[in-house]
Scaffold this motif. Structure first.
Motif, PDB file in Angstrom:
ATOM      1  N   ASN A 233      19.650  56.039  74.466  1.00 33.43           N
ATOM      2  CA  ASN A 233      19.818  54.668  74.599  1.00 33.43           C
ATOM      3  C   ASN A 233      18.217  54.041  74.179  1.00 33.43           C
ATOM      4  O   ASN A 233      18.260  53.165  73.412  1.00 33.43           O
ATOM      5  CB  ASN A 233      20.180  54.049  75.610  1.00 33.43           C
ATOM      6  CG  ASN A 233      21.698  54.169  76.191  1.00 33.43           C
ATOM      7  OD1 ASN A 233      22.041  53.988  77.227  1.00 33.43           O
ATOM      8  ND2 ASN A 233      22.545  54.733  74.988  1.00 33.43           N
TER       9      ASN A 233
ATOM     10  N   HIS B  27      26.077  57.398  81.790  1.00 31.09           N
ATOM     11  CA  HIS B  27      24.963  56.725  81.452  1.00 31.09           C
ATOM     12  C   HIS B  27      23.800  57.630  80.617  1.00 31.09           C
ATOM     13  O   HIS B  27      23.443  58.700  81.499  1.00 31.09           O
ATOM     14  CB  HIS B  27      24.483  56.064  82.607  1.00 31.09           C
ATOM     15  CG  HIS B  27      23.133  55.616  82.749  1.00 31.09           C
ATOM     16  ND1 HIS B  27      22.651  54.700  81.643  1.00 31.09           N
ATOM     17  CD2 HIS B  27      21.894  55.459  83.290  1.00 31.09           C
ATOM     18  CE1 HIS B  27      21.448  54.226  81.770  1.00 31.09           C
ATOM     19  NE2 HIS B  27      20.923  54.968  82.625  1.00 31.09           N
TER      20      HIS B  27
ATOM     21  N   HIS C  98      27.831  55.592  77.469  1.00 37.25           N
ATOM     22  CA  HIS C  98      26.793  54.424  77.176  1.00 37.25           C
ATOM     23  C   HIS C  98      27.092  53.051  77.873  1.00 37.25           C
ATOM     24  O   HIS C  98      26.206  52.808  78.768  1.00 37.25           O
ATOM     25  CB  HIS C  98      26.593  54.424  75.553  1.00 37.25           C
ATOM     26  CG  HIS C  98      26.125  55.355  74.835  1.00 37.25           C
ATOM     27  ND1 HIS C  98      25.004  56.364  75.255  1.00 37.25           N
ATOM     28  CD2 HIS C  98      26.872  56.237  73.999  1.00 37.25           C
ATOM     29  CE1 HIS C  98      25.002  57.208  74.589  1.00 37.25           C
ATOM     30  NE2 HIS C  98      26.114  57.316  73.495  1.00 37.25           N
ATOM     31  N   CYS C  99      28.027  52.383  77.226  1.00 35.65           N
ATOM     32  CA  CYS C  99      28.149  50.955  77.964  1.00 35.65           C
ATOM     33  C   CYS C  99      27.169  50.252  78.150  1.00 35.65           C
ATOM     34  O   CYS C  99      26.788  49.737  79.068  1.00 35.65           O
ATOM     35  CB  CYS C  99      29.015  51.139  79.462  1.00 35.65           C
ATOM     36  SG  CYS C  99      30.520  52.289  79.010  1.00 35.65           S
ATOM     37  N   VAL C 100      26.162  50.180  76.981  1.00 41.18           N
ATOM     38  CA  VAL C 100      24.896  49.621  77.134  1.00 41.18           C
ATOM     39  C   VAL C 100      25.049  47.802  77.067  1.00 41.18           C
ATOM     40  O   VAL C 100      24.540  47.077  77.642  1.00 41.18           O
ATOM     41  CB  VAL C 100      24.059  49.736  75.778  1.00 41.18           C
ATOM     42  CG1 VAL C 100      22.820  49.010  76.007  1.00 41.18           C
ATOM     43  CG2 VAL C 100      23.645  51.128  75.951  1.00 41.18           C
TER      44      VAL C 100
ATOM     45  N   LEU D  13      21.797  53.948  65.617  1.00 44.16           N
ATOM     46  CA  LEU D  13      22.857  54.637  65.897  1.00 44.16           C
ATOM     47  C   LEU D  13      23.771  54.699  64.451  1.00 44.16           C
ATOM     48  O   LEU D  13      23.788  55.918  63.970  1.00 44.16           O
ATOM     49  CB  LEU D  13      23.886  53.991  66.865  1.00 44.16           C
ATOM     50  CG  LEU D  13      25.410  54.692  66.774  1.00 44.16           C
ATOM     51  CD1 LEU D  13      25.063  56.127  67.470  1.00 44.16           C
ATOM     52  CD2 LEU D  13      26.171  53.872  67.676  1.00 44.16           C
TER      53      LEU D  13
ATOM     54  N   SER E 152      19.101  51.689  71.302  1.00 46.12           N
ATOM     55  CA  SER E 152      20.506  51.051  71.500  1.00 46.12           C
ATOM     56  C   SER E 152      20.232  49.913  72.590  1.00 46.12           C
ATOM     57  O   SER E 152      20.906  48.965  72.491  1.00 46.12           O
ATOM     58  CB  SER E 152      21.460  51.832  72.072  1.00 46.12           C
ATOM     59  OG  SER E 152      21.698  53.206  71.063  1.00 46.12           O
TER      60      SER E 152
ATOM     61  N   ASP F  41      23.557  63.355  76.371  1.00 46.46           N
ATOM     62  CA  ASP F  41      23.880  62.753  74.916  1.00 46.46           C
ATOM     63  C   ASP F  41      23.243  63.562  73.838  1.00 46.46           C
ATOM     64  O   ASP F  41      22.819  62.918  72.728  1.00 46.46           O
ATOM     65  CB  ASP F  41      23.981  61.392  74.758  1.00 46.46           C
ATOM     66  CG  ASP F  41      24.472  60.762  73.609  1.00 46.46           C
ATOM     67  OD1 ASP F  41      25.322  61.367  73.016  1.00 46.46           O
ATOM     68  OD2 ASP F  41      23.953  59.797  72.849  1.00 46.46           O
TER      69      ASP F  41
ATOM     70  N   GLU G  14      27.853  51.046  72.843  1.00 45.19           N
ATOM     71  CA  GLU G  14      26.482  51.577  72.613  1.00 45.19           C
ATOM     72  C   GLU G  14      25.596  50.777  71.833  1.00 45.19           C
ATOM     73  O   GLU G  14      24.176  50.538  72.335  1.00 45.19           O
ATOM     74  CB  GLU G  14      26.600  52.959  72.187  1.00 45.19           C
ATOM     75  CG  GLU G  14      25.249  53.550  71.877  1.00 45.19           C
ATOM     76  CD  GLU G  14      25.599  55.076  71.052  1.00 45.19           C
ATOM     77  OE1 GLU G  14      26.688  55.588  70.860  1.00 45.19           O
ATOM     78  OE2 GLU G  14      24.461  56.033  71.031  1.00 45.19           O
ATOM     79  N   ASN G  15      26.043  50.203  70.800  1.00 49.24           N
ATOM     80  CA  ASN G  15      24.947  49.519  69.656  1.00 49.24           C
ATOM     81  C   ASN G  15      25.612  48.250  69.366  1.00 49.24           C
ATOM     82  O   ASN G  15      26.969  48.158  69.106  1.00 49.24           O
ATOM     83  CB  ASN G  15      24.796  50.599  68.616  1.00 49.24           C
ATOM     84  CG  ASN G  15      24.263  50.005  67.304  1.00 49.24           C
ATOM     85  OD1 ASN G  15      24.829  49.282  66.767  1.00 49.24           O
ATOM     86  ND2 ASN G  15      23.031  50.350  67.139  1.00 49.24           N
TER      87      ASN G  15
ATOM     88  N   HIS H  21      32.900  57.050  73.136  1.00 47.62           N
ATOM     89  CA  HIS H  21      31.718  56.261  73.089  1.00 47.62           C
ATOM     90  C   HIS H  21      32.346  54.840  73.157  1.00 47.62           C
ATOM     91  O   HIS H  21      33.152  54.297  72.771  1.00 47.62           O
ATOM     92  CB  HIS H  21      31.039  56.275  71.932  1.00 47.62           C
ATOM     93  CG  HIS H  21      30.369  57.453  71.649  1.00 47.62           C
ATOM     94  ND1 HIS H  21      31.047  58.760  70.956  1.00 47.62           N
ATOM     95  CD2 HIS H  21      29.245  58.221  71.982  1.00 47.62           C
ATOM     96  CE1 HIS H  21      30.397  59.869  71.166  1.00 47.62           C
ATOM     97  NE2 HIS H  21      29.043  59.697  71.581  1.00 47.62           N
TER      98      HIS H  21
END
Ligand code: GUN
Ligand code: FE
Length: 426
Positions: free
Chosen positions: A293, A288, A267-269, A86, A298, A318, A229-230, A226
Motif C-alpha cells: 500500500n 492487510h 488491501h481494503c484501504v 496500481l 495506495s 502482496d 485498494e486504490n 482484491h
C-alpha cells in the motif's frame, strides 16, 4: 512412509494468546502429537515422558507465519519499477510479466525459485495467486507441494480490461479452464488446494463472476481477490457496475464474498462503513498489505478499525506490490503504517502494538486455515525455530524483548528449523 509426528521441541517459546497477549516460556517444551499441539509446558508432563525431545537451545520457537496474499508470478520482478500507482503499474509492469507464464518453461523456472525461497523463510501457510494459465498454475502447485508448506493456490480469472495476452477469450472459456484446472488437480496434492481467484472486479465481467460464484457454491471453494485498494480502481468499479452499492457488493452479489465459503480480500484501504459492515456480516478475511500500500501509494488501511469491529484480519506480503516475502517485515510495516495513519489521518485510531502485529501474522491469518497460528493445545503444529544470535547487545533481554527485536530485525536472523502440521520440512 508416514513421517512420525509425535515429538517435543525445547527452546524459548512465544505465541499469541490473543491480540494483546503474547505468552512466553523460557526453556519450555512444546508437545506435538500426530501433528497437533498439546500445549507448551515448563517441564515435560508425565504422559509425554517417552516422546523424543528436539532441543533447540537458546533459539526462539514461534508459530509458523501465514501470508494471506501473494502473487507467485510477480516474485521475479519484485523491487523493480515501484514508481507507479496500481492501475498503471498493472498495465506496464505486471501484465507483461504475467504474460510470460504462458510459457511453461518460464513458469517452471520462476515458480521453483519462488517456492524454494518461500520454503526457507518463516512462513508455513500461504494463499497465492498464479496467472490465468492453467498449466502454469499446476506447475506452481507442484512446486509448492514439494516445499511441504500448506497452501491455497488460484488460477487467476480475467476477461476484460487487461492486456491482450492476459485476457481470456470469453467468460465461458475462463470458466471452462477453471473447471478443467479443478478436475486435473483434484486429489493430486497433500499440501496444496485450490482457491477461486477472480483477479479483481475491473478485470472480471459480471458473467464471469456469476459463473465463478456458481462453481464456488457447487464445489465449496474459498475465494481470494482484491478490494478497495486504490481510488482510481474504486471509480472504475463504480463505472463498470453502476448497480452496485459499493465495491465489495459486486463480489457479494455473485456469492464470492464469504458467508458459506470463506473469502480473503486483499488491501481494503478505502472501504466504506457499508463495505466494512458487509465484510463483518460475511466473515470476510482482510489481508492487510501495508508495504504494498505504501509502494503503490495506495494509502494506509485502517487496521485498528477493522480489529475494533471484530473483522478477521491477517497479513499479506502482496509481492510484487510488496517487495519482501517476510511476514515479520509485514508486522513491522503494519505497525509503522498504523503510526503514520494515526499521526497524519485519524488520531482516533491508535497505532498497532507489537503484540497485535504478531497476532495478525500468526493467529489472525492462520485462522483462514483453521486452528493455525498458535502453539496452544489443539492447534496444528506449525512452528519455526529462529536463531537471533547474530543480534548482539550488552543488555540482557527478556524473551518478549527478543521477539520484539526479531520482528524488526528478522532479515538478520536465521530460520533454523520449520515444522508444518507436525512435519519437519528442514
Ligand atoms: N489488483 C489487481 N491485481 C493486482 C495485483 O497484481 N497486485 C495488486 N497489489 N493489486 C492488484
Ligand atoms: Fe495483490
Amino acid at each position: 512412509m508416514k513421517q512420525e509426528k509425535n515429538f517435543i521441541v525445547k527452546g524459548n517459546i512465544c505465541y499469541s494468546e490473543g491480540p494483546e497477549k503474547i505468552r512466553t516460556t523460557e526453556q519450555g517444551f512444546a508437545v506435538c502429537l500426530d501433528g497437533v499441539s498439546q500445549g507448551v509446558f515448563p517441564r515435560i508432563p508425565e504422559e509425554f515422558q517417552n516422546l523424543p525431545v528436539l532441543d533447540f537451545g537458546q533459539n526462539l520457537i514461534i508459530p509458523g507465519l501465514t501470508d494471506l496474499h501473494i502473487h507467485a508470478p510477480q516474485y521475479g520482478f519484485r523491487s523493480l519499477g515501484m514508481d507507479l500507482e496500481l492501475l498503471e503499474w498493472l498495465n506496464t509492469r505486471t501484465f507483461p510479466e504475467e504474460e510470460k507464464y504462458a510459457d511453461e518453461e518460464y513458469a517452471r523456472e520462476g515458480y521453483s525459485i519462488f517456492a524454494e525461497d518461500l520454503k526457507m523463510g518463516a512462513t508455513t501457510r500461504v494463499c497465492a495467486f498464479g496467472t490465468i494459465h492453467r498449466r502454469s498454475t499446476e506447475i506452481l502447485m507442484d512446486c509448492l507441494e514439494e516445499t511441504g508448506l500448506i497452501s491455497r493456490v488460484g488460477k487467476v480469472n480475467m476477461d476484460r480490461n487487461s492486456s491482450p495476452g492476459l485476457t481470456e477469450e470469453s467468460p465461458r472459456k475462463s470458466l471452462e479452464e477453471t473447471l478443467l484446472w479443478l478436475e486435473e488437480t483434484e486429489g493430486r496434492y497433500e499440501n496444496v488446494s485450490p482457491i477461486l481467484t477472480p483477479r479483481f472486479v475491473p478485470s472480471c465481467s459480471d458473467e464471469l463472476l456469476k459463473g465463478l460464484g456458481e462453481i464456488g457454491m457447487e464445489k465449496g471453494l474459498p475465494v481470494q481477490s482484491h478490494l478497495s485498494e486504490n481510488q482510481g480502481e474504486i471509480r472504475m468499479v463504480k463505472e463498470l457496475c453502476p448497480w452496485s452499492a459499493f465495491y465489495g457488493d459486486v463480489y457479494d452479489r455473485f456469492g464470492l464474498f464469504g458467508g458459506e465459503n470463506p473469502a480473503i480480500m486483499a488491501h481494503c484501504v478505502w472501504s466504506s462503513e457499508e463495505e466494512m459492515e458487509r465484510m463483518k456480516e460475511r466473515g470476510v478475511f482482510v489481508a492487510h498489505c501495508a508495504q504494498s500500500n505504501a509502494n503503490l501509494a495506495s494509502g494506509i488501511a485502517p487496521v485498528r478499525r477493522y480489529m475494533d469491529l471484530g473483522l478477521k484480519v491477517g497479513l499479506g506480503s502482496d509481492v510484487a506490490g510488496g517487495v519482501h516475502t517476510s511476514i515479520f517485515r509485514g508486522m513491522a510495516d503494519a505497525i509503522m503504517a498504523s503510526k503514520l495513519r494515526w499521526r497524519l489521518v485519524d488520531d482516533s485510531l491508535k497505532p498497532l502494538t507489537v503484540e497485535e502485529a504478531f497476532y495478525l501474522g500468526t493467529r489472525g491469518g492462520g485462522a483462514f486455515f483453521g486452528k493455525v497460528g498458535s502453539l496452544e493445545k489443539g492447534f496444528e503444529f506449525d512452528a519455526v525455530v529462529m536463531d537471533d544470535s547474530i543480534l548482539r547487545s550488552p543488555r540482557t533481554l527478556t524473551l518478549a524483548e527478543r521477539l520484539e527485536r526479531m520482528i524488526y530485525l528478522s532479515e538478520s536472523c536465521r530460520v533454523e528449523a520449520k515444522f508444518v502440521a507436525g512435519r519437519r520440512i528442514f
